[in-house]
Design a protein around this motif. Structure first.
Motif, PDB file in Angstrom:
ATOM      1  N   ARG A  22       0.833  -1.211   0.000  1.00 36.08           N
ATOM      2  CA  ARG A  22       0.000   0.000   0.000  1.00 36.08           C
ATOM      3  C   ARG A  22       0.862   1.253   0.000  1.00 36.08           C
ATOM      4  O   ARG A  22       0.546   2.249  -0.687  1.00 36.08           O
ATOM      5  N   ASP A  23       1.984   1.233   0.728  1.00 33.23           N
ATOM      6  CA  ASP A  23       2.898   2.377   0.742  1.00 33.23           C
ATOM      7  C   ASP A  23       3.510   2.597  -0.647  1.00 33.23           C
ATOM      8  O   ASP A  23       3.707   3.735  -1.077  1.00 33.23           O
ATOM      9  N   ILE A  24       3.815   1.491  -1.335  1.00 32.59           N
ATOM     10  CA  ILE A  24       4.383   1.594  -2.685  1.00 32.59           C
ATOM     11  C   ILE A  24       3.367   2.217  -3.637  1.00 32.59           C
ATOM     12  O   ILE A  24       3.716   3.060  -4.472  1.00 32.59           O
ATOM     13  N   GLN A  25       2.114   1.830  -3.510  1.00 32.38           N
ATOM     14  CA  GLN A  25       1.057   2.422  -4.337  1.00 32.38           C
ATOM     15  C   GLN A  25       0.992   3.945  -4.149  1.00 32.38           C
ATOM     16  O   GLN A  25       0.908   4.706  -5.116  1.00 32.38           O
ATOM     17  N   ILE A  26       1.028   4.358  -2.896  1.00 34.05           N
ATOM     18  CA  ILE A  26       0.938   5.797  -2.593  1.00 34.05           C
ATOM     19  C   ILE A  26       2.143   6.541  -3.140  1.00 34.05           C
ATOM     20  O   ILE A  26       2.014   7.632  -3.721  1.00 34.05           O
ATOM     21  N   LYS A  27       3.337   5.964  -2.979  1.00 34.96           N
ATOM     22  CA  LYS A  27       4.550   6.625  -3.466  1.00 34.96           C
ATOM     23  C   LYS A  27       4.570   6.721  -4.989  1.00 34.96           C
ATOM     24  O   LYS A  27       5.027   7.724  -5.553  1.00 34.96           O
ATOM     25  N   MET A  28       4.092   5.686  -5.663  1.00 38.42           N
ATOM     26  CA  MET A  28       4.037   5.724  -7.118  1.00 38.42           C
ATOM     27  C   MET A  28       3.072   6.820  -7.593  1.00 38.42           C
ATOM     28  O   MET A  28       3.349   7.544  -8.554  1.00 38.42           O
ATOM     29  N   GLN A  29       1.946   6.932  -6.906  1.00 38.48           N
ATOM     30  CA  GLN A  29       0.969   7.968  -7.255  1.00 38.48           C
ATOM     31  C   GLN A  29       1.551   9.356  -7.019  1.00 38.48           C
ATOM     32  O   GLN A  29       1.393  10.271  -7.844  1.00 38.48           O
ATOM     33  N   SER A  30       2.254   9.522  -5.908  1.00 46.35           N
ATOM     34  CA  SER A  30       2.802  10.827  -5.546  1.00 46.35           C
ATOM     35  C   SER A  30       3.978  11.222  -6.438  1.00 46.35           C
ATOM     36  O   SER A  30       4.082  12.366  -6.875  1.00 46.35           O
ATOM     37  N   ILE A  72      -1.025   2.103  -9.542  1.00 46.37           N
ATOM     38  CA  ILE A  72      -0.742   0.690  -9.792  1.00 46.37           C
ATOM     39  C   ILE A  72      -1.601  -0.122  -8.818  1.00 46.37           C
ATOM     40  O   ILE A  72      -1.993   0.361  -7.758  1.00 46.37           O
ATOM     41  N   SER A  73      -1.899  -1.350  -9.187  1.00 45.03           N
ATOM     42  CA  SER A  73      -2.735  -2.196  -8.336  1.00 45.03           C
ATOM     43  C   SER A  73      -1.921  -2.726  -7.157  1.00 45.03           C
ATOM     44  O   SER A  73      -0.685  -2.718  -7.163  1.00 45.03           O
ATOM     45  N   TYR A  74      -2.639  -3.202  -6.174  1.00 48.71           N
ATOM     46  CA  TYR A  74      -1.986  -3.785  -5.007  1.00 48.71           C
ATOM     47  C   TYR A  74      -1.124  -4.983  -5.419  1.00 48.71           C
ATOM     48  O   TYR A  74      -0.003  -5.164  -4.917  1.00 48.71           O
ATOM     49  N   LYS A  75      -1.640  -5.791  -6.349  1.00 48.38           N
ATOM     50  CA  LYS A  75      -0.908  -6.973  -6.797  1.00 48.38           C
ATOM     51  C   LYS A  75       0.409  -6.601  -7.462  1.00 48.38           C
ATOM     52  O   LYS A  75       1.443  -7.230  -7.218  1.00 48.38           O
ATOM     53  N   ALA A  82       6.290  -6.108  -7.146  1.00 47.73           N
ATOM     54  CA  ALA A  82       7.469  -5.245  -7.221  1.00 47.73           C
ATOM     55  C   ALA A  82       8.313  -5.376  -5.952  1.00 47.73           C
ATOM     56  O   ALA A  82       9.545  -5.442  -6.010  1.00 47.73           O
ATOM     57  N   LYS A  83       7.637  -5.429  -4.808  1.00 45.98           N
ATOM     58  CA  LYS A  83       8.357  -5.588  -3.548  1.00 45.98           C
ATOM     59  C   LYS A  83       9.068  -6.933  -3.503  1.00 45.98           C
ATOM     60  O   LYS A  83      10.233  -7.027  -3.067  1.00 45.98           O
ATOM     61  N   GLN A  84       8.398  -8.002  -3.950  1.00 48.79           N
ATOM     62  CA  GLN A  84       9.010  -9.326  -3.951  1.00 48.79           C
ATOM     63  C   GLN A  84      10.223  -9.381  -4.873  1.00 48.79           C
ATOM     64  O   GLN A  84      11.252  -9.978  -4.528  1.00 48.79           O
ATOM     65  N   SER A  85      10.118  -8.727  -6.032  1.00 44.50           N
ATOM     66  CA  SER A  85      11.243  -8.705  -6.974  1.00 44.50           C
ATOM     67  C   SER A  85      12.439  -7.977  -6.376  1.00 44.50           C
ATOM     68  O   SER A  85      13.589  -8.429  -6.485  1.00 44.50           O
ATOM     69  N   ALA A  86      12.172  -6.829  -5.737  1.00 44.87           N
ATOM     70  CA  ALA A  86      13.252  -6.065  -5.112  1.00 44.87           C
ATOM     71  C   ALA A  86      13.879  -6.863  -3.969  1.00 44.87           C
ATOM     72  O   ALA A  86      15.103  -6.873  -3.777  1.00 44.87           O
ATOM     73  N   ARG A  87      13.036  -7.551  -3.237  1.00 45.33           N
ATOM     74  CA  ARG A  87      13.507  -8.366  -2.114  1.00 45.33           C
ATOM     75  C   ARG A  87      14.418  -9.497  -2.604  1.00 45.33           C
ATOM     76  O   ARG A  87      15.467  -9.775  -2.014  1.00 45.33           O
ATOM     77  N   ASP A  88      14.015 -10.153  -3.682  1.00 46.06           N
ATOM     78  CA  ASP A  88      14.830 -11.235  -4.245  1.00 46.06           C
ATOM     79  C   ASP A  88      16.153 -10.709  -4.773  1.00 46.06           C
ATOM     80  O   ASP A  88      17.190 -11.387  -4.667  1.00 46.06           O
ATOM     81  N   MET A  89      16.150  -9.502  -5.348  1.00 44.45           N
ATOM     82  CA  MET A  89      17.384  -8.912  -5.866  1.00 44.45           C
ATOM     83  C   MET A  89      18.370  -8.611  -4.732  1.00 44.45           C
ATOM     84  O   MET A  89      19.582  -8.766  -4.880  1.00 44.45           O
ATOM     85  N   ILE A  90      17.831  -8.186  -3.590  1.00 42.47           N
ATOM     86  CA  ILE A  90      18.690  -7.812  -2.465  1.00 42.47           C
ATOM     87  C   ILE A  90      19.157  -9.031  -1.679  1.00 42.47           C
ATOM     88  O   ILE A  90      20.352  -9.179  -1.386  1.00 42.47           O
ATOM     89  N   TYR A  91      18.221  -9.920  -1.341  1.00 46.03           N
ATOM     90  CA  TYR A  91      18.530 -11.026  -0.440  1.00 46.03           C
ATOM     91  C   TYR A  91      18.586 -12.390  -1.120  1.00 46.03           C
ATOM     92  O   TYR A  91      18.968 -13.374  -0.486  1.00 46.03           O
ATOM     93  N   GLY A  92      18.202 -12.467  -2.395  1.00 47.83           N
ATOM     94  CA  GLY A  92      18.129 -13.752  -3.064  1.00 47.83           C
ATOM     95  C   GLY A  92      16.762 -14.382  -2.857  1.00 47.83           C
ATOM     96  O   GLY A  92      15.992 -13.974  -1.996  1.00 47.83           O
ATOM     97  N   SER A  93      16.468 -15.405  -3.632  1.00 44.90           N
ATOM     98  CA  SER A  93      15.152 -16.045  -3.541  1.00 44.90           C
ATOM     99  C   SER A  93      15.059 -16.909  -2.290  1.00 44.90           C
ATOM    100  O   SER A  93      16.074 -17.361  -1.743  1.00 44.90           O
ATOM    101  N   GLU A  94      13.833 -17.154  -1.851  1.00 43.33           N
ATOM    102  CA  GLU A  94      13.609 -17.980  -0.664  1.00 43.33           C
ATOM    103  C   GLU A  94      14.177 -19.383  -0.853  1.00 43.33           C
ATOM    104  O   GLU A  94      14.885 -19.901   0.015  1.00 43.33           O
TER     105      GLU A  94
END
Length: 292
Positions: free
Chosen positions: A6-14, A20-23, A28-40
């Motif tokens: 939800r925070d990402i949605q607000i920042k993109m709008q601002s 962008i949709s919640y999905k 996007a958050k999951q992709s960024a997370r995988d880039m930083i920490y690697g996949s689960e």
């Protein structure tokens, strides 16, 4: 990684003026997370390498990694860094043990043993990653913890919130160590039994229970228990106390050294200190705690 979708949605709008949709935000958050920490999934494959790296770079560390023999899938692990094992020798002989849940897609549970420094700071000694707070997992954790403590030759006082699976495991693996139940958790559990009563009655009950816990002698305990029964429902307090040995929660009967401690606040401090890591994949979680 603390931003919610939800925070990402607000920042993109601002910032960019489009929605962008919640999905999409979640992906996007999951992709960024995988880039930083690697996949689960990949993080679990890294654990064997991480174990060898830790044992080579920090000799004396304990890293026990168990996998299911048939599938070779991750089961659980215990880790204690050599520097923490050595450092605990200079901490109070008190350990706060607690379990907290992971927030990654694979969930799981993190069991921890946290010490206390001379200036009342948090000192992580050991942790375990497993699927849940079962008696079997607590036994696994306590067995390896016991091996660390026996080499130091000190009687360590344990404090806990009587979590799931913990009590039976502790009595089985560490019967010679004093075990104190956290006053704050006991008080909260007692208050939950007084639903529908006024705040005034609840405060009176809480104050009398405080006096009961901190009673300095058996005669004082009996006096405060009698006064405590004059407030509210006698059956509630009797039912609450009947299955709790006095030596585990009352100052007057506690046989170990508690160093003025009656509440498991250090475990809560560990949870706050560990808040960000709980969302990381297993390998990233361990590597981040190493850096801290």
């Amino acid at each position: 990684m603390s931003l919610k979708p939800r925070d990402i949605q607000i920042k993109m709008q601002s910032a960019y003026g489009f929605e962008i949709s919640y999905k999409v935000a979640w992906k996007a958050k999951q992709s960024a997370r995988d880039m930083i920490y690697g996949s689960e999934a990949e993080s679990f494959n890294m654990l064997s390498w991480f174990r060898e790296a830790i044992l080579a770079s920090n000799p004396g560390s304990v890293f026990v990694l168990e996998v299911h023999p048939d599938t070779n899938q991750f089961h659980r692990l215990f880790i204690a860094y050599a520097c923490c094992i050595e450092g605990f020798k200079f901490c109070l002989p008190v350990l706060y043990v607690d379990g907290t849940f992971g927030k990654s897609p694979y969930k799981g549970t993190i069991l921890c043993a946290t010490g206390r420094t001379g200036n009342k700071g948090c000192f992580p000694l050991a942790m375990c990653i497993c699927d849940s707070e079962t008696k079997n997992n607590w036994c696994f954790f306590f067995r390896h913890l016991k091996d660390l403590l026996e080499s130091q030759g000190r009687v360590v006082t344990f404090m806990s919130d009587r979590g799931n699976g913990l009590l039976g495991s502790f009595n089985k693996v560490l019967p010679g160590h004093p075990h104190l139940f956290c006053y704050m958790h006991l008080s909260a559990n007692l208050m939950n039994r007084y639903g529908g009563v006024s705040a005034t009655v609840k405060n009176a009950v809480k104050n009398k229970f405080f006096e009961l816990v901190y009673a300095s002698s058996p005669s004082q305990y009996r006096l405060h228990l009698r006064k405590r029964r004059e407030i509210g429902d006698v059956k509630i307090i009797d039912d609450f106390l009947k299955d709790m040995p006095l030596e585990n929660w009352c100052r007057a009967w506690f046989s170990g050294s508690r160093y003025g401690i009656m509440a498991n606040s250090m475990a809560e401090s560990f949870n706050a200190w560990f808040a960000e890591e709980r969302e990381m994949p297993a390998y990233g979680m361990l590597d981040q705690t190493r850096i801290k």
